[in-house]
Motif scaffolding. Structure first.
Motif, PDB file in Angstrom:
ATOM      1  N   PRO A   1       7.602  17.018  -1.656  1.00 34.20           N
ATOM      2  CA  PRO A   1       7.795  17.243  -3.102  1.00 34.20           C
ATOM      3  C   PRO A   1       7.442  16.021  -3.946  1.00 34.20           C
ATOM      4  N   LEU A   2       7.849  14.836  -3.480  1.00 26.86           N
ATOM      5  CA  LEU A   2       7.539  13.622  -4.229  1.00 26.86           C
ATOM      6  C   LEU A   2       6.033  13.392  -4.269  1.00 26.86           C
ATOM      7  N   GLY A   3       5.361  13.573  -3.129  1.00 29.31           N
ATOM      8  CA  GLY A   3       3.914  13.381  -3.088  1.00 29.31           C
ATOM      9  C   GLY A   3       3.188  14.326  -4.022  1.00 29.31           C
ATOM     10  N   LEU A   4       3.627  15.581  -4.077  1.00 31.40           N
ATOM     11  CA  LEU A   4       2.988  16.557  -4.956  1.00 31.40           C
ATOM     12  C   LEU A   4       3.174  16.193  -6.432  1.00 31.40           C
ATOM     13  N   ARG A   5       4.381  15.734  -6.784  1.00 33.19           N
ATOM     14  CA  ARG A   5       4.615  15.327  -8.172  1.00 33.19           C
ATOM     15  C   ARG A   5       3.746  14.122  -8.535  1.00 33.19           C
ATOM     16  N   MET A   6       3.609  13.192  -7.613  1.00 26.47           N
ATOM     17  CA  MET A   6       2.779  12.019  -7.873  1.00 26.47           C
ATOM     18  C   MET A   6       1.317  12.409  -8.052  1.00 26.47           C
ATOM     19  N   LEU A   7       0.849  13.340  -7.225  1.00 29.01           N
ATOM     20  CA  LEU A   7      -0.537  13.807  -7.359  1.00 29.01           C
ATOM     21  C   LEU A   7      -0.749  14.515  -8.693  1.00 29.01           C
ATOM     22  N   ALA A   8       0.213  15.350  -9.071  1.00 23.56           N
ATOM     23  CA  ALA A   8       0.086  16.118 -10.309  1.00 23.56           C
ATOM     24  C   ALA A   8       0.041  15.217 -11.533  1.00 23.56           C
ATOM     25  N   ARG A   9       0.721  14.087 -11.451  1.00 25.00           N
ATOM     26  CA  ARG A   9       0.774  13.178 -12.601  1.00 25.00           C
ATOM     27  C   ARG A   9      -0.199  12.009 -12.476  1.00 25.00           C
ATOM     28  N   GLY A  10      -1.051  12.095 -11.478  1.00 26.45           N
ATOM     29  CA  GLY A  10      -2.064  11.052 -11.311  1.00 26.45           C
ATOM     30  C   GLY A  10      -1.510   9.701 -10.919  1.00 26.45           C
TER      31      GLY A  10
ATOM     32  N   ASP B   1       0.866  -1.176   0.000  1.00 21.17           N
ATOM     33  CA  ASP B   1       0.000   0.000   0.000  1.00 21.17           C
ATOM     34  C   ASP B   1       0.907   1.232   0.000  1.00 21.17           C
ATOM     35  N   GLU B   2       1.051   1.857  -1.158  1.00 20.33           N
ATOM     36  CA  GLU B   2       1.997   2.953  -1.306  1.00 20.33           C
ATOM     37  C   GLU B   2       1.627   4.171  -0.474  1.00 20.33           C
ATOM     38  N   ARG B   3       0.361   4.310  -0.113  1.00 17.91           N
ATOM     39  CA  ARG B   3      -0.055   5.441   0.715  1.00 17.91           C
ATOM     40  C   ARG B   3       0.559   5.336   2.108  1.00 17.91           C
ATOM     41  N   LYS B   4       0.697   4.127   2.594  1.00 15.54           N
ATOM     42  CA  LYS B   4       1.221   3.924   3.947  1.00 15.54           C
ATOM     43  C   LYS B   4       2.738   3.741   3.969  1.00 15.54           C
ATOM     44  N   PHE B   5       3.281   3.230   2.870  1.00 15.09           N
ATOM     45  CA  PHE B   5       4.683   2.818   2.880  1.00 15.09           C
ATOM     46  C   PHE B   5       5.620   3.978   3.211  1.00 15.09           C
ATOM     47  N   GLY B   6       5.510   5.085   2.487  1.00 13.75           N
ATOM     48  CA  GLY B   6       6.398   6.220   2.723  1.00 13.75           C
ATOM     49  C   GLY B   6       6.225   6.814   4.110  1.00 13.75           C
ATOM     50  N   VAL B   7       4.963   6.912   4.540  1.00 14.71           N
ATOM     51  CA  VAL B   7       4.690   7.492   5.856  1.00 14.71           C
ATOM     52  C   VAL B   7       5.279   6.635   6.962  1.00 14.71           C
ATOM     53  N   GLN B   8       5.142   5.327   6.840  1.00 20.34           N
ATOM     54  CA  GLN B   8       5.623   4.441   7.893  1.00 20.34           C
ATOM     55  C   GLN B   8       7.142   4.263   7.868  1.00 20.34           C
ATOM     56  N   VAL B   9       7.739   4.279   6.671  1.00 18.44           N
ATOM     57  CA  VAL B   9       9.184   4.065   6.577  1.00 18.44           C
ATOM     58  C   VAL B   9       9.942   5.372   6.751  1.00 18.44           C
ATOM     59  N   VAL B  10       9.733   6.324   5.844  1.00 21.47           N
ATOM     60  CA  VAL B  10      10.468   7.584   5.899  1.00 21.47           C
ATOM     61  C   VAL B  10       9.971   8.455   7.050  1.00 21.47           C
ATOM     62  N   GLY B  11       8.657   8.525   7.233  1.00 17.63           N
ATOM     63  CA  GLY B  11       8.096   9.342   8.302  1.00 17.63           C
ATOM     64  C   GLY B  11       8.013   8.636   9.636  1.00 17.63           C
TER      65      GLY B  11
END
Length: 341
Positions: A296-305, A272-282
């Motif tokens: 920045p990565l999250g915003l780019r991902m949102l902008a590109r769908g 689940d990519e929504r949780k992965f970054g938050v749990q690992v990096v955050g």
């Protein structure tokens, strides 16, 4: 048969150059014998290392048609067959069959096919690949091992320190602090050796940053080129397993990455990519700086769908979970010391 040998040559302080030699060879003739004949019959200035000629010493490692190998082990036919599978085979009207030979990578060239291996040996020394002095200081008895204990050392003990894995290591190429697959394969041998009494200290050392096992990018090149089937990546994985058994997710981001990955796959069959970054990096909102770095990565991902707003578990999640738990149980059992009556 006539074969064209293209050899990358280099003098100290100069740029590499390509030199060609044409040779009449037998299909079963080794690459090392061909190099010997070139040196003896055509160009005595050609420099390369050699010694045993029997796949024992590891001296004649070099890049043959783009991958590191022992020149005494590979022969003309096998190399031409391999090249024909990777590249388009030459037609009858085209040039001669060609074998390209270059010095190993990740080490500076001394001359021609000879490289300076000081970093290779320094990194091996860094993991202290020998049984601890304290463990050896028991004069009243021998260090006897059971066949099972000795079998744990067989694969990693086959390493002949040829440098092929080090030459092809992508992690070493981008990270000069990484000790290399050869060193970590030897490191596991010490962890698994029942005669050594420093396993815990060793694991702490190998767990440090990207210098140790977490610096490995798992590209599998070391396994694919090892002439002795030591499988350095497998040995690195075994060290990681020992570390993961001893550490929780708060120990480091590298450990958290592995544990969170497994937990998320167990939950949903895939990550689940929504949780992965938050749990690992955050670190599950414990590391605010890490969370901000994801912005920045999250915003780019949102902008590109490309940011998943929902998560659907994969088919067969129950089977995936059962498989992971079975492997974890087996690993736990194999790591537990056997009881003796």
């Amino acid at each position: 048969m006539q074969v064209l040998f293209r050899i990358i040559r280099q003098e100290p302080g100069s740029t590499p150059r390509l030199q060609e030699y044409q040779l009449e060879v037998e299909p079963g003739e080794t690459i090392l014998n061909c190099l010997n004949r070139i040196k003896w019959e055509q160009d005595g200035s050609l420099a390369f290392r050699k010694n045993c000629r029997n796949t024992i010493c590891g001296s004649c490692a070099m890049r043959i048609n783009g991958r590191s190998a022992l020149a005494c082990k590979e022969n003309v036919k096998s190399e031409l067959d391999r090249a024909s599978q990777i590249f388009n085979p030459p037609t009858a009207s085209e040039a001669l069959p060609t074998i390209t030979i270059a010095p190993m990578g990740n080490m500076p060239v001394v001359r021609d096919l000879v490289v300076e291996m000081q970093s290779f040996w320094d990194n091996l020394q860094a993991v202290e690949p020998y049984v601890s002095t304290a463990a050896r200081a028991i004069p009243e008895r021998e260090f006897l091992q059971t066949p099972e204990e000795r079998s744990q050392l067989d694969q990693s003990g086959n390493c002949i320190l040829c440098g092929a894995c080090y030459s092809e290591c992508n992690a070493r190429e981008v990270n000069p602090d990484f000790v290399g697959p050869h060193a970590l394969a030897k490191a596991y041998r010490m962890v698994a050796d029942s005669r050594d009494d420093r396993a815990e200290d060793r694991l702490e050392n190998y767990n440090q940053g990207t210098q140790g096992v977490w610096g490995c990018t798992r590209c599998y090149y070391c396994n694919s080129v090892c002439p002795m089937e030591v499988a350095p990546l497998d040995q690195i994985g075994k060290i990681k397993g020992e570390i993961l058994q001893r550490k929780d997710s708060q120990a480091s981001r590298s450990i958290r990455h592995r544990k969170v990955l497994i937990d998320l796959v167990k939950q949903g069959g895939w990550v689940d990519e929504r949780k992965f970054g938050v749990q690992v990096v955050g670190n599950s909102f414990r590391d605010l700086r890490g969370l901000v770095s994801l912005g920045p990565l999250g915003l780019r991902m949102l902008a590109r769908g490309k940011f998943p707003l929902t998560f659907e578990p994969s088919e067969g999640t129950t089977e995936v979970r059962s498989l992971i738990e079975s492997v974890q149980n087996l690993n736990h059992q194999s790591a537990s010391p056997s009881e003796t009556p």
